[in-house]
Design a protein around this motif. Structure first.
Motif, PDB file in Angstrom:
ATOM      1  N   ALA A  26       0.836  -1.207   0.000  1.00 29.59           N
ATOM      2  CA  ALA A  26       0.000   0.000   0.000  1.00 29.59           C
ATOM      3  C   ALA A  26       0.868   1.252   0.000  1.00 29.59           C
ATOM      4  CB  ALA A  26      -0.934  -0.013   1.206  1.00 29.59           C
ATOM      5  N   LEU A  27       1.949   1.230   0.766  1.00 28.44           N
ATOM      6  CA  LEU A  27       2.840   2.388   0.810  1.00 28.44           C
ATOM      7  C   LEU A  27       3.537   2.603  -0.530  1.00 28.44           C
ATOM      8  CD1 LEU A  27       4.388   2.110   4.362  1.00 28.44           C
ATOM      9  CD2 LEU A  27       2.969   3.958   3.489  1.00 28.44           C
ATOM     10  N   CYS A  28       3.913   1.523  -1.204  1.00 25.67           N
ATOM     11  CA  CYS A  28       4.540   1.655  -2.519  1.00 25.67           C
ATOM     12  C   CYS A  28       3.584   2.331  -3.502  1.00 25.67           C
ATOM     13  CB  CYS A  28       4.967   0.292  -3.054  1.00 25.67           C
ATOM     14  SG  CYS A  28       6.406  -0.386  -2.221  1.00 25.67           S
ATOM     15  N   CYS A  29       2.319   1.949  -3.434  1.00 27.43           N
ATOM     16  CA  CYS A  29       1.300   2.575  -4.286  1.00 27.43           C
ATOM     17  C   CYS A  29       1.166   4.050  -3.936  1.00 27.43           C
ATOM     18  CB  CYS A  29      -0.030   1.857  -4.110  1.00 27.43           C
ATOM     19  SG  CYS A  29      -1.353   2.510  -5.129  1.00 27.43           S
ATOM     20  N   ARG A  30       1.160   4.358  -2.653  1.00 27.28           N
ATOM     21  CA  ARG A  30       1.043   5.751  -2.216  1.00 27.28           C
ATOM     22  C   ARG A  30       2.274   6.556  -2.641  1.00 27.28           C
ATOM     23  NH1 ARG A  30      -0.067   8.143   3.849  1.00 27.28           N
ATOM     24  NH2 ARG A  30       0.188  10.312   3.236  1.00 27.28           N
ATOM     25  N   ILE A  31       3.441   5.955  -2.539  1.00 32.84           N
ATOM     26  CA  ILE A  31       4.670   6.648  -2.929  1.00 32.84           C
ATOM     27  C   ILE A  31       4.635   6.981  -4.412  1.00 32.84           C
ATOM     28  CG2 ILE A  31       7.163   6.316  -3.277  1.00 32.84           C
ATOM     29  CD1 ILE A  31       7.137   4.841  -0.539  1.00 32.84           C
ATOM     30  N   ARG A  32       4.212   6.034  -5.243  1.00 35.89           N
ATOM     31  CA  ARG A  32       4.102   6.327  -6.681  1.00 35.89           C
ATOM     32  C   ARG A  32       3.127   7.469  -6.931  1.00 35.89           C
ATOM     33  NH1 ARG A  32       4.724   0.730  -7.154  1.00 35.89           N
ATOM     34  NH2 ARG A  32       2.473   0.399  -7.030  1.00 35.89           N
ATOM     35  N   SER A  33       2.016   7.449  -6.209  1.00 36.52           N
ATOM     36  CA  SER A  33       1.023   8.504  -6.353  1.00 36.52           C
ATOM     37  C   SER A  33       1.592   9.855  -5.930  1.00 36.52           C
ATOM     38  CB  SER A  33      -0.201   8.157  -5.501  1.00 36.52           C
ATOM     39  OG  SER A  33      -1.113   9.212  -5.481  1.00 36.52           O
ATOM     40  N   GLU A  34       2.307   9.871  -4.816  1.00 37.01           N
ATOM     41  CA  GLU A  34       2.890  11.122  -4.327  1.00 37.01           C
ATOM     42  C   GLU A  34       3.993  11.623  -5.255  1.00 37.01           C
ATOM     43  OE1 GLU A  34       1.505  12.901  -2.061  1.00 37.01           O
ATOM     44  OE2 GLU A  34       0.096  11.320  -1.544  1.00 37.01           O
ATOM     45  N   GLN A  35       4.761  10.713  -5.839  1.00 38.54           N
ATOM     46  CA  GLN A  35       5.786  11.132  -6.797  1.00 38.54           C
ATOM     47  C   GLN A  35       5.138  11.818  -7.990  1.00 38.54           C
ATOM     48  OE1 GLN A  35       7.657   7.314  -7.389  1.00 38.54           O
ATOM     49  NE2 GLN A  35       9.378   7.846  -6.060  1.00 38.54           N
ATOM     50  N   LYS A  36       4.013  11.279  -8.429  1.00 35.25           N
ATOM     51  CA  LYS A  36       3.276  11.895  -9.540  1.00 35.25           C
ATOM     52  C   LYS A  36       2.757  13.271  -9.141  1.00 35.25           C
ATOM     53  CE  LYS A  36      -0.531  11.079 -12.705  1.00 35.25           C
ATOM     54  NZ  LYS A  36      -1.638  10.213 -13.068  1.00 35.25           N
TER      55      LYS A  36
END
Length: 68
Positions: free
Chosen positions: A41-51
Motif C-alpha cells: 500500500a505504501l509503494c502505491c502511495r509513494i508512486r502517487s505522491e511522486q506523480k
C-alpha cells in the motif's frame, strides 16, 4: 492582475511542499517493518505522491518559468 499571479504562485508552492512532505512521510513509513500488505500500500502511495510532486512542480513552472 499582479495579486492574482502572486496568489497562484503561493498556491503552487504550497502544493509542491505538501506533496514533497507526504512523499517523505510515506518513504519513512516504508522504512519501518510493518508487513507486506502495508508495504505494498505504501509503494502505491509513494508512486502517487511522486506523480503529485511532478505535477505540482510542472504547474509551478508554468506559472513562473524562473522557478526551479
Amino acid at each position: 492582475m499582479y495579486d492574482h499571479l502572486e496568489l497562484e504562485l503561493a498556491r503552487a508552492r504550497q502544493r509542491v511542499k505538501r506533496a514533497e512532505l507526504f512523499l517523505t512521510r510515506a518513504n519513512a513509513m516504508l522504512d519501518e517493518e510493518r508487513g507486506v500488505g502495508i508495504s505494498l500500500a505504501l509503494c502505491c502511495r509513494i508512486r502517487s505522491e511522486q506523480k503529485r510532486v511532478t505535477e505540482a512542480r510542472s504547474r509551478l513552472r508554468q506559472i513562473d518559468p524562473t522557478t526551479h
